[in-house]
Design a protein around this motif. Sequence first.
Motif: not given
Length: 342
Positions: A205-219
């Motif tokens: 997901r590295a190309g996504a906006p950074l807040p979305e990257v953090l959300d993906a990591l959280h899940s």
Amino acid sequence: MSAWAAPETLHVPIDHHSAVQTAADRARELAQVCRMPGALPDRAAVLASELASNISKHARNGALFLQQSPMGRHASPDTALDIVAVDNGPGIPDIGLSLTDGFSTTRTMGAGLGAVRRIASDLTLRSAAGRGTFAHARLAAPGGAKPLADIGGLCLPAEGEQTCGDAYAVVEGEGSMTGLVLDGLGHGPDAAAASRRAVRTFLARAGAPLPEVLDALHSALRHTRGAAAAAVRVGAGRAEYCGVGNIRVAALSPHGITQQLTGQAGIVGYHLPAPRSRYLDVSDCTTLVLHTDGIDHRWTRDPDPAELSLPPTLLAASLAHTHRRRRDDATVLAIGSPQGIG
């Protein structure tokens, strides 16, 4: 797009003359694990031996850091090895002379740094009077892939641990670079498992906006120990930072620390506040540094000017060598010359 998920770093303290052989053995073994072809494992051993011997003879409080270079995790000829030597010795008065074959101040054969220069694919050497010497020797197969852009990083387990619960990864895109630094909760195998899962998620997901990257990591980390995590995206003139937990970022110039940020309170995988990005002006920055709390953050209060001017690989090694908290996992990621990206 080039991606790099960092392996753990091997740390060899050079505190006794017997450590020279240990350094050589570890370098050869690592080169063999990395499937470096032909005589390259033996050349890696010679590089480590000469750099360690230089510390043993001339300096004090030295160490070698050994790891696969950030060139992608492929079989040879794309694999390369980094050997970084640091010490707190008197420094080298004349670097040019020290690289001359036959030069010696200890009445030995004088192979030393001259041999390192001949064998290494690339050699970076810095030294300051009374502040020590820093050397980075890279060994790569001829015609192999070029290294990832100007980055330096180390990932070291806590003393007594076999596995590091920290991790970092870097993805180089068109006109930008995105990095992730992780600190799995606690340390040991469970912390490492959380960090590895987070790295896999980030690389997808590295190309996504950074807040979305953090959300993906959280899940992804909901059924793990969780982690502190910080992502940074560096482009020309500006860096975006989005982090949760105790991972810090600092923008460096040769004149000092220009900006610092730390993450929002929370634990990725357990309690995630709404992630928000913050920005750093890096137009005058030479290096951007992210690190976990295994590196004492007080290094930024009065940084050594000689340290600030080091290239990323040597800067990361210097911070780990001088400011590491050995009872905790420690990771440093340094991204150089962000103003030049793009």
